[in-house]
Design a protein around this motif. Structure first.
Motif, PDB file in Angstrom:
ATOM      1  N   GLN A   1      38.926  37.974 119.733  1.00 49.87           N
ATOM      2  CA  GLN A   1      37.676  37.439 120.459  1.00 49.87           C
ATOM      3  C   GLN A   1      36.357  37.340 119.580  1.00 49.87           C
ATOM      4  N   ALA A   2      36.183  38.215 118.589  1.00 49.81           N
ATOM      5  CA  ALA A   2      35.077  38.113 117.729  1.00 49.81           C
ATOM      6  C   ALA A   2      35.146  37.072 116.624  1.00 49.81           C
ATOM      7  N   CYS A   3      36.206  36.735 116.166  1.00 51.82           N
ATOM      8  CA  CYS A   3      36.712  35.871 115.007  1.00 51.82           C
ATOM      9  C   CYS A   3      35.905  34.483 115.221  1.00 51.82           C
ATOM     10  N   GLY A   4      35.159  34.416 114.236  1.00 50.89           N
ATOM     11  CA  GLY A   4      34.372  33.083 114.132  1.00 50.89           C
ATOM     12  C   GLY A   4      32.854  33.056 115.064  1.00 50.89           C
ATOM     13  N   LYS A   5      32.899  33.988 115.723  1.00 50.51           N
ATOM     14  CA  LYS A   5      31.580  34.017 116.614  1.00 50.51           C
ATOM     15  C   LYS A   5      30.567  35.207 116.451  1.00 50.51           C
ATOM     16  N   TYR A   6      31.169  36.167 115.623  1.00 46.51           N
ATOM     17  CA  TYR A   6      30.177  37.397 115.405  1.00 46.51           C
ATOM     18  C   TYR A   6      30.250  37.781 113.980  1.00 46.51           C
ATOM     19  N   ASP A   7      29.249  38.241 113.314  1.00 46.48           N
ATOM     20  CA  ASP A   7      29.175  38.479 111.824  1.00 46.48           C
ATOM     21  C   ASP A   7      29.879  39.924 111.582  1.00 46.48           C
ATOM     22  N   ARG A   8      29.918  40.935 112.580  1.00 49.27           N
ATOM     23  CA  ARG A   8      30.548  42.149 112.461  1.00 49.27           C
ATOM     24  C   ARG A   8      31.204  42.664 113.804  1.00 49.27           C
ATOM     25  N   LEU A   9      32.350  43.666 113.542  1.00 50.41           N
ATOM     26  CA  LEU A   9      33.083  44.118 114.587  1.00 50.41           C
ATOM     27  C   LEU A   9      33.181  45.532 114.422  1.00 50.41           C
ATOM     28  N   LEU A  10      32.632  46.379 115.454  1.00 47.77           N
ATOM     29  CA  LEU A  10      32.579  47.776 115.327  1.00 47.77           C
ATOM     30  C   LEU A  10      33.585  48.311 116.467  1.00 47.77           C
ATOM     31  N   LEU A  11      34.475  49.056 115.923  1.00 47.38           N
ATOM     32  CA  LEU A  11      35.629  49.671 116.682  1.00 47.38           C
ATOM     33  C   LEU A  11      35.320  51.095 117.398  1.00 47.38           C
ATOM     34  N   LEU A  12      35.189  51.208 118.750  1.00 41.39           N
ATOM     35  CA  LEU A  12      34.913  52.440 119.186  1.00 41.39           C
ATOM     36  C   LEU A  12      36.089  53.080 120.110  1.00 41.39           C
ATOM     37  N   ASP A  13      35.801  54.161 120.776  1.00 40.50           N
ATOM     38  CA  ASP A  13      36.767  54.658 121.721  1.00 40.50           C
ATOM     39  C   ASP A  13      35.951  55.432 122.706  1.00 40.50           C
ATOM     40  N   GLN A  14      36.470  55.877 123.662  1.00 44.40           N
ATOM     41  CA  GLN A  14      35.540  56.740 124.634  1.00 44.40           C
ATOM     42  C   GLN A  14      35.123  57.782 124.246  1.00 44.40           C
ATOM     43  N   ASP A  15      35.462  58.450 123.281  1.00 44.92           N
ATOM     44  CA  ASP A  15      34.705  59.705 122.468  1.00 44.92           C
ATOM     45  C   ASP A  15      33.571  59.430 121.539  1.00 44.92           C
TER      46      ASP A  15
ATOM     47  N   LYS B   1      26.184  32.501 114.430  1.00 46.65           N
ATOM     48  CA  LYS B   1      27.025  33.393 114.857  1.00 46.65           C
ATOM     49  C   LYS B   1      26.162  34.777 115.332  1.00 46.65           C
ATOM     50  N   LYS B   2      26.498  35.387 116.498  1.00 45.63           N
ATOM     51  CA  LYS B   2      25.925  36.659 116.839  1.00 45.63           C
ATOM     52  C   LYS B   2      26.093  37.708 116.083  1.00 45.63           C
ATOM     53  N   ALA B   3      25.250  38.643 115.962  1.00 42.12           N
ATOM     54  CA  ALA B   3      25.327  39.922 114.981  1.00 42.12           C
ATOM     55  C   ALA B   3      26.525  40.854 115.209  1.00 42.12           C
ATOM     56  N   LEU B   4      26.752  41.307 116.397  1.00 42.45           N
ATOM     57  CA  LEU B   4      27.835  42.317 116.399  1.00 42.45           C
ATOM     58  C   LEU B   4      28.597  42.222 117.800  1.00 42.45           C
ATOM     59  N   PHE B   5      29.803  42.426 117.484  1.00 41.11           N
ATOM     60  CA  PHE B   5      30.815  42.402 118.712  1.00 41.11           C
ATOM     61  C   PHE B   5      31.420  44.038 118.530  1.00 41.11           C
ATOM     62  N   LEU B   6      31.326  44.560 119.722  1.00 40.59           N
ATOM     63  CA  LEU B   6      31.965  46.169 119.800  1.00 40.59           C
ATOM     64  C   LEU B   6      33.180  45.885 120.645  1.00 40.59           C
ATOM     65  N   VAL B   7      34.111  46.841 120.577  1.00 41.20           N
ATOM     66  CA  VAL B   7      35.148  47.162 121.429  1.00 41.20           C
ATOM     67  C   VAL B   7      35.272  48.605 121.583  1.00 41.20           C
ATOM     68  N   VAL B   8      35.307  48.932 122.961  1.00 42.82           N
ATOM     69  CA  VAL B   8      35.480  50.222 123.381  1.00 42.82           C
ATOM     70  C   VAL B   8      36.846  50.571 123.805  1.00 42.82           C
ATOM     71  N   VAL B   9      37.727  51.242 123.534  1.00 43.30           N
ATOM     72  CA  VAL B   9      38.848  51.555 124.147  1.00 43.30           C
ATOM     73  C   VAL B   9      38.783  52.819 125.124  1.00 43.30           C
ATOM     74  N   LEU B  10      39.272  52.586 126.444  1.00 49.16           N
ATOM     75  CA  LEU B  10      39.189  53.649 127.292  1.00 49.16           C
ATOM     76  C   LEU B  10      40.633  54.016 127.738  1.00 49.16           C
ATOM     77  N   TYR B  11      40.964  55.439 127.881  1.00 46.43           N
ATOM     78  CA  TYR B  11      42.238  55.892 128.207  1.00 46.43           C
ATOM     79  C   TYR B  11      41.833  56.925 129.463  1.00 46.43           C
ATOM     80  N   LYS B  12      42.257  56.893 130.768  1.00 41.90           N
ATOM     81  CA  LYS B  12      42.021  57.939 131.705  1.00 41.90           C
ATOM     82  C   LYS B  12      40.390  58.367 131.410  1.00 41.90           C
ATOM     83  N   SER B  13      39.521  57.588 131.400  1.00 41.33           N
ATOM     84  CA  SER B  13      38.100  58.118 131.362  1.00 41.33           C
ATOM     85  C   SER B  13      37.391  57.243 132.127  1.00 41.33           C
TER      86      SER B  13
END
Length: 100
Positions: free
Chosen positions: A79-93, A4-16
């Motif tokens: 998308q991360a399930c089974g492929k990455y060890d960790r999931l980091l949830l981020l947003d535009q701020d 598995k890869k170490a880290l999967f990040l998601v960045v949520v954008l809105y009008k940015s």
């Protein structure tokens, strides 16, 4: 068994605008480590284009219906399930440092 890869990040954008994001330089540096995957989930009315979205480790999804954070986070989990060890949830701020 595939490692598995170490880290999967998601960045949520809105009008940015992604090109002005404070996360962009940090995420570009993280991609150099080759153990990171990134989902940019854009809830903005208009889709964006950026060279960053063209990278193999990056997925850009645009959803103009703006279903909120839960839809984006659930997509990241799928998308991360089974492929990455960790999931980091981020947003535009979010402001990160490489040390984090």
């Amino acid at each position: 068994m595939k490692m598995k890869k170490a880290l999967f990040l998601v960045v949520v954008l809105y009008k940015s605008n992604w090109k002005n994001s404070s996360l962009l330089p940090i995420l570009e540096q993280l991609l150099e480590q080759k153990s990171v995957g990134i989902l940019i989930y854009d809830n903005s009315p208009q889709a964006q284009q950026h060279a960053f979205f063209e990278r193999n480790e990056v997925t850009y999804l645009h959803n103009p219906q703006n279903p909120g954070l839960a839809k984006a986070y659930n997509e990241a989990v799928a998308q991360a399930c089974g492929k990455y060890d960790r999931l980091l949830l981020l947003d535009q701020d979010t402001h990160l440092t490489l040390e984090y």
